[in-house]
Scaffold this motif. Sequence first.
Motif, short mmCIF file in Angstrom:
data_model
loop_
_atom_site.label_atom_id
_atom_site.label_comp_id
_atom_site.label_asym_id
_atom_site.label_seq_id
_atom_site.Cartn_x
_atom_site.Cartn_y
_atom_site.Cartn_z
N LEU A 390 0.90 -1.29 -0.06
CA LEU A 390 0.05 0.13 0.10
C LEU A 390 0.87 1.21 0.07
O LEU A 390 1.67 1.24 0.98
N ILE A 391 0.62 2.02 -0.82
CA ILE A 391 1.60 3.17 -1.04
C ILE A 391 0.75 4.78 -1.02
O ILE A 391 -0.38 5.00 -1.45
N LEU A 392 1.12 5.32 0.17
CA LEU A 392 0.54 6.54 0.36
C LEU A 392 1.60 7.89 0.32
O LEU A 392 2.68 7.66 0.65
N PHE A 393 1.26 8.76 -0.64
CA PHE A 393 2.05 10.05 -0.78
C PHE A 393 1.53 11.32 -0.42
O PHE A 393 0.14 11.37 -0.57
N LEU A 394 2.26 12.11 0.18
CA LEU A 394 1.61 13.58 0.52
C LEU A 394 2.82 14.34 0.59
O LEU A 394 3.99 14.08 1.17
N SER A 395 2.53 15.76 0.72
CA SER A 395 3.51 16.48 1.13
C SER A 395 3.33 17.04 2.49
O SER A 395 1.94 16.91 2.89
N ASP A 396 4.34 17.48 3.31
CA ASP A 396 4.00 17.92 4.61
C ASP A 396 3.37 19.18 4.77
O ASP A 396 2.47 19.53 5.95
N ASN A 397 3.27 20.15 3.76
CA ASN A 397 2.78 21.54 3.69
C ASN A 397 2.83 21.90 2.28
O ASN A 397 3.62 21.15 1.41
N GLY A 398 2.44 23.12 2.14
CA GLY A 398 2.34 23.74 0.92
C GLY A 398 3.96 24.25 0.50
O GLY A 398 4.73 24.06 1.39
N GLY A 399 4.23 24.61 -0.68
CA GLY A 399 5.46 24.88 -1.15
C GLY A 399 5.83 26.31 -0.49
O GLY A 399 5.05 27.18 -0.26
N ALA A 400 7.04 26.33 -0.32
CA ALA A 400 7.84 27.77 0.20
C ALA A 400 8.33 28.61 -1.02
O ALA A 400 9.18 28.44 -1.55
N TYR A 401 7.23 29.45 -1.42
CA TYR A 401 7.65 30.29 -2.60
C TYR A 401 8.92 30.88 -2.28
O TYR A 401 9.77 31.26 -3.13
N MET A 402 9.06 31.60 -1.00
CA MET A 402 10.31 32.39 -0.49
C MET A 402 10.75 31.43 0.54
O MET A 402 10.04 31.05 1.59
N GLY A 403 11.99 31.09 0.64
CA GLY A 403 12.64 30.61 1.71
C GLY A 403 12.94 31.53 2.67
O GLY A 403 12.49 32.39 3.16
N HIS A 404 14.17 31.37 3.17
CA HIS A 404 14.64 32.15 4.45
C HIS A 404 15.45 33.52 4.00
O HIS A 404 15.58 34.28 4.64
N SER A 405 15.56 33.63 2.60
CA SER A 405 15.99 34.80 1.95
C SER A 405 14.75 35.47 1.25
O SER A 405 14.05 34.68 0.64
N THR A 406 14.53 36.58 1.36
CA THR A 406 13.41 37.15 0.64
C THR A 406 13.68 37.67 -0.56
O THR A 406 12.88 38.51 -1.17
N GLU A 407 14.91 37.70 -1.01
CA GLU A 407 15.25 38.15 -2.38
C GLU A 407 15.36 37.01 -3.39
O GLU A 407 14.74 37.24 -4.65
#
Length: 647
Positions: A390-407
């Motif tokens: 049995l295979i279950l796939f998911l992401s832990d949350n949505g994507g991070a468009y910005m990381g820890h840099s805001t540039e």
Amino acid sequence: MNGKLFFNPGRRLSSTLVSLLKRSSTDSCVSTDVYYSENLTEGGSPNPVELKGSGQVVSDPKTKAKKQNPFFCSKMAFGVLGIVILALILTATLITYFTLSKSTSRRPHILLLLADDLGWGDVGWHSSEIKTPTLSKLAKEGVRFNHFYTQPICTASRAALLTGRYPFKLGLQGSRPILAGSRSSLPLDERLFSQDLKRVGYRTHLVGKWHLGFEAVEYTPVSRGFDTFTGFYNGMQDYYHHTTSGFDTFTGFYNGMQDYYHHTTSGFDTIDNVGGYDMRRDVMDKDGVPHVDNMLWNANGTHNNIIFTNEAIRIIREHVTDYKGEPLFLMMSYPNPHTPIQVPEKFVEANSHIRNPIRRKYAGLVSSMDDSVKQILEELKSAKLLDETLILFLSDNGGAYMGHSTEVPTGSTNFPLRGMKGSLWEGGNRVPAFINGPGIPKEKIMDEVIHITDVYPSLMKMLDIDINKDNLDGTDLSPLFQMEEDSKTRKNYFIYDIDPVYRQAGIRKDNWKLIVGNSSLRQMNHWFPPLVENESRSSFEVMNISTFLNEAFRQIKIYHNSRFCKSIKCFFPIELDHEVQLFDLQKDEYEFNNVAGEHANVVEDLVGILNKEMEAMIPPVNLLQKGNARANPHLFNGTWHPWMTIT
């Protein structure tokens, strides 16, 4: 299917006993025999059954017992020899029953694939330019969840997944992950579904990221239901050198934020001198003793994807050799595609059709995960385990468009959903997910709402495992997992989050979504499309990391100096009274139109549910604390290691 993937031994015993009684009384009681075990209703009472040969219908079980008790029939049916034979058969049946009830040979193997920060628009089956052939094929051939929700951030989602409970009841709410060296772990009084699987005979393995605390050995994976753990305790690390920076013990500033973009050839630049190596293979030995000192020093310089894929293959081969006949639970907790965006060049080249270089590199990290899954599936197939998995796939949350840099954007996108990781908008919580394997229909799309807390009870039901856990927030939605057309199972509502520190909360009930409080923290409330060809800087106004941290610490200080309040009213100082936002997701999937003013009764109803849920809220423990001096990696040969002893 009744929510189960394999037979129930109790039913086999029931059938056997019925058969025995039937054979015992047929010769002398033909006109009156009727058997109840196969005709029990849900409440335990037998259904009315026509008496054979008589045309009479009996509904009172006591009446039946008197009229049809086989011991009232001819003694011919129960001579001494008959009784001896029946006793022998019954004994054998009971032995078989108890053996089968403990056996798990008919339960499927489980492969749980958990991505990290994978956006809604970052997978092939959502028409992304990022090609994910292996995952897309699995998704297409199984059941795709079109409305699968998680928590807004990694620690909270992992806690919800493994416990089936809302993080605000565990002290792990809010967009604040557990940081290296801080004392904020998943409470020990919470049972994890890995422990339930192990209890019924599964061999359990976790590969990749943990991120639920490691202050003491008791908090580590091998003490919480996993036979082995290969990976890292913290929330992120250098993909090649496996180092993670932590809090500066003296200033409390999280230098790991800076180190994302200042890592050196030997790993992250440890400005604060508390960076540590974090790649290990922990095991629970046959005597139940956890061992957490086996650091994988030779892994330094090898990409995480290679390490974790090879470990999965090793586990499968070992399972076939040493544990054949026992079920396997393998949880692949990938760091991909979480920052830092470090990826072997061959996977970047495989995405040469993507014209934006940032998006192309990010896509390489997604492709490398897809390739890892491909290799694992090939190994399962070679071992003749794939058809039983049995295979279950998911992401832990949505994507991070910005990381820890805001540039510099990461390259991820949740478009057309609004928001990103860390927010209560759909883009922060609605994620790619699917299920595939035995008992799962082919090529289906599930549009009903499923929340990450539902995975625990749903899987346990499908596996026929009694979890006896009455504090679950998740719902058994196994009929939805299996697309049972006549099922009336539905999710009534779920909580996005309740955070008394940042003063924000969210709830969805049916088609209505309510957000209250400070929804715009760090200005994550935009719709972030994929990067265009020459875009290298964010065109959106997003709060820079220094400003965000200052604001976060200000909010934490306010929280510390105020009374712990279990009411939504506490989220509304005068200046925030206007921040009540209601969306009809059936008509407004992308959250354009706030209709709170038009549906005051709906707002009142949802606020009432939030207030009721808040009664069980406990104070958050993940408050960006300073790193504990006793956790300093220099005290443990330069490694991150449990530093406390529980007495």
